[in-house]
Design a protein around this motif. Structure first.
Motif, short mmCIF file in Angstrom:
data_model
loop_
_atom_site.label_atom_id
_atom_site.label_comp_id
_atom_site.label_asym_id
_atom_site.label_seq_id
_atom_site.Cartn_x
_atom_site.Cartn_y
_atom_site.Cartn_z
N SER A 93 0.81 -1.22 0.00
CA SER A 93 0.00 0.00 0.00
C SER A 93 0.84 1.27 0.00
O SER A 93 0.30 2.37 -0.18
N LYS A 94 2.15 1.14 0.22
CA LYS A 94 3.02 2.32 0.31
C LYS A 94 3.18 2.98 -1.05
O LYS A 94 3.39 2.33 -2.06
N ARG A 95 3.12 4.29 -1.03
CA ARG A 95 3.37 5.06 -2.26
C ARG A 95 4.86 5.30 -2.42
O ARG A 95 5.56 5.58 -1.46
N GLY A 96 5.32 5.16 -3.66
CA GLY A 96 6.70 5.49 -3.98
C GLY A 96 7.74 4.51 -3.48
O GLY A 96 8.93 4.77 -3.61
N ALA A 97 7.33 3.40 -2.92
CA ALA A 97 8.29 2.42 -2.41
C ALA A 97 8.32 1.20 -3.34
O ALA A 97 7.39 0.96 -4.10
N ASP A 98 9.41 0.43 -3.26
CA ASP A 98 9.45 -0.84 -3.98
C ASP A 98 8.61 -1.83 -3.18
O ASP A 98 9.04 -2.34 -2.15
N ARG A 99 7.43 -2.07 -3.64
CA ARG A 99 6.47 -2.90 -2.91
C ARG A 99 6.85 -4.37 -2.87
O ARG A 99 6.27 -5.13 -2.11
N PHE A 100 7.79 -4.79 -3.68
CA PHE A 100 8.17 -6.20 -3.74
C PHE A 100 9.46 -6.52 -3.00
O PHE A 100 9.92 -7.66 -3.01
N THR A 101 10.05 -5.54 -2.32
CA THR A 101 11.27 -5.79 -1.56
C THR A 101 11.00 -6.83 -0.47
O THR A 101 10.09 -6.64 0.36
N GLY A 102 11.76 -7.93 -0.49
CA GLY A 102 11.61 -8.96 0.51
C GLY A 102 10.38 -9.85 0.34
O GLY A 102 10.10 -10.68 1.20
N VAL A 103 9.66 -9.69 -0.76
CA VAL A 103 8.44 -10.46 -1.00
C VAL A 103 8.77 -11.65 -1.90
O VAL A 103 9.34 -11.47 -2.98
N LYS A 104 8.39 -12.84 -1.46
CA LYS A 104 8.59 -14.03 -2.28
C LYS A 104 7.39 -14.20 -3.21
O LYS A 104 6.24 -14.06 -2.76
N TRP A 105 7.68 -14.49 -4.46
CA TRP A 105 6.61 -14.69 -5.43
C TRP A 105 7.14 -15.52 -6.60
O TRP A 105 8.34 -15.68 -6.76
N GLU A 106 6.20 -16.03 -7.37
CA GLU A 106 6.54 -16.74 -8.59
C GLU A 106 5.61 -16.26 -9.69
O GLU A 106 4.54 -15.71 -9.40
N GLN A 107 6.04 -16.45 -10.93
CA GLN A 107 5.21 -16.00 -12.04
C GLN A 107 4.19 -17.07 -12.43
O GLN A 107 4.52 -18.25 -12.50
N SER A 108 2.99 -16.60 -12.70
CA SER A 108 1.95 -17.49 -13.19
C SER A 108 2.19 -17.81 -14.66
O SER A 108 3.07 -17.23 -15.30
N GLU A 109 1.39 -18.68 -15.18
CA GLU A 109 1.46 -19.01 -16.61
C GLU A 109 1.24 -17.76 -17.46
O GLU A 109 1.78 -17.64 -18.55
N TYR A 110 0.48 -16.81 -16.93
CA TYR A 110 0.20 -15.56 -17.65
C TYR A 110 1.17 -14.45 -17.26
O TYR A 110 0.91 -13.28 -17.52
N ARG A 111 2.28 -14.81 -16.60
CA ARG A 111 3.38 -13.92 -16.24
C ARG A 111 3.03 -12.91 -15.16
O ARG A 111 3.70 -11.90 -15.01
N ASN A 112 2.01 -13.18 -14.37
CA ASN A 112 1.66 -12.30 -13.25
C ASN A 112 2.28 -12.84 -11.97
O ASN A 112 2.38 -14.05 -11.79
N PRO A 113 2.68 -11.95 -11.03
CA PRO A 113 3.20 -12.41 -9.75
C PRO A 113 2.12 -13.06 -8.88
O PRO A 113 1.08 -12.47 -8.62
N ILE A 114 2.41 -14.28 -8.45
CA ILE A 114 1.60 -14.98 -7.45
C ILE A 114 2.40 -14.89 -6.16
O ILE A 114 3.52 -15.37 -6.09
N LEU A 115 1.85 -14.23 -5.16
CA LEU A 115 2.56 -14.00 -3.90
C LEU A 115 2.57 -15.25 -3.04
O LEU A 115 1.57 -15.96 -2.93
N ASP A 116 3.70 -15.50 -2.41
CA ASP A 116 3.87 -16.65 -1.54
C ASP A 116 3.02 -16.50 -0.28
O ASP A 116 2.97 -15.42 0.32
N GLY A 117 2.36 -17.58 0.12
CA GLY A 117 1.63 -17.59 1.39
C GLY A 117 0.21 -17.07 1.34
O GLY A 117 -0.42 -16.94 2.39
N VAL A 118 -0.33 -16.77 0.15
CA VAL A 118 -1.69 -16.26 0.06
C VAL A 118 -2.71 -17.38 0.24
O VAL A 118 -2.37 -18.56 0.16
N VAL A 119 -3.96 -17.01 0.47
CA VAL A 119 -5.04 -17.97 0.64
C VAL A 119 -5.44 -18.56 -0.71
O VAL A 119 -5.63 -19.77 -0.85
N ALA A 120 -5.59 -17.70 -1.70
CA ALA A 120 -5.99 -18.11 -3.04
C ALA A 120 -5.53 -17.05 -4.03
O ALA A 120 -5.18 -15.93 -3.63
#
Length: 178
Positions: A93-120
């Motif tokens: 939610s932070k403005r002007g910050a790198d929102r993905f710093t320290g965030v684990k994720w992988e790319q979906s088949e459609y190249r979108n970030p899927i965040l680690d640890g989400v419900v769905a």
């Protein structure tokens, strides 16, 4: 009967106070700007629209600097945050910050970030965007989706974050002595 063309004017604070009594799920909407640059934002308005065709939607403020990136990409992934991811909600939610710093994720088949640890998560292509008042409604056609964990979802209610536990789960926990 009131004239349907005349709307009552409400103070913004009063609207927030009353509407804050409707709990909302917290969703991180993500996309890729370039091959190695993810973008994301948090919304509290993600909802199912249609089963046939499979459509979902979210609302975003017109002043959003992330929405143009999502629209340019033409696709997004809606990640339902888990109750232990309030920190991620605040970071995304932070403005002007790198929102993905320290965030684990992988790319979906459609190249979108899927965040680690989400419900769905729900992977979408953009079907339509509509300007409504001070927001845009973004409608996405579902391309892929899954339940990623059995964690409880993160909710926003009355200006704060919390989670949801069903009555059935409380009864089971009580029976098991948890």
């Amino acid at each position: 009967m009131d004239d349907p063309n005349t709307a009552q004017v409400f103070e913004a604070r009063y609207l927030r106070d009353v509407l804050g009594n409707f709990p909302t799920g917290v969703v991180a909407v993500t996309t890729m700007v370039t091959a190695d640059e993810p973008a994301g934002m948090v919304v509290g308005s993600f909802t199912s629209v249609s089963l046939d065709p499979p459509l979902v939607s979210f609302l975003v403020d017109r002043s959003s600097t992330t929405l143009p990136k999502i629209l340019d990409a033409g696709r997004f992934c809606a990640n339902a945050l888990a109750s232990d991811q309030e920190w991620l909600c605040r970071q995304m939610s932070k403005r002007g910050a790198d929102r993905f710093t320290g965030v684990k994720w992988e790319q979906s088949e459609y190249r979108n970030p899927i965040l680690d640890g989400v419900v769905a998560w729900v992977d979408c292509t953009i079907e339509k965007t509509v300007e409504l008042g001070d927001h845009f409604l973004v409608v996405g056609r579902i391309q892929d989706l899954t339940v990623a964990s059995v964690k409880r979802p993160l909710l926003f209610f009355r200006g704060g974050y919390g989670d949801y536990t069903s009555t059935a789960q409380l009864l089971l926990d009580s029976h098991l002595g948890r």
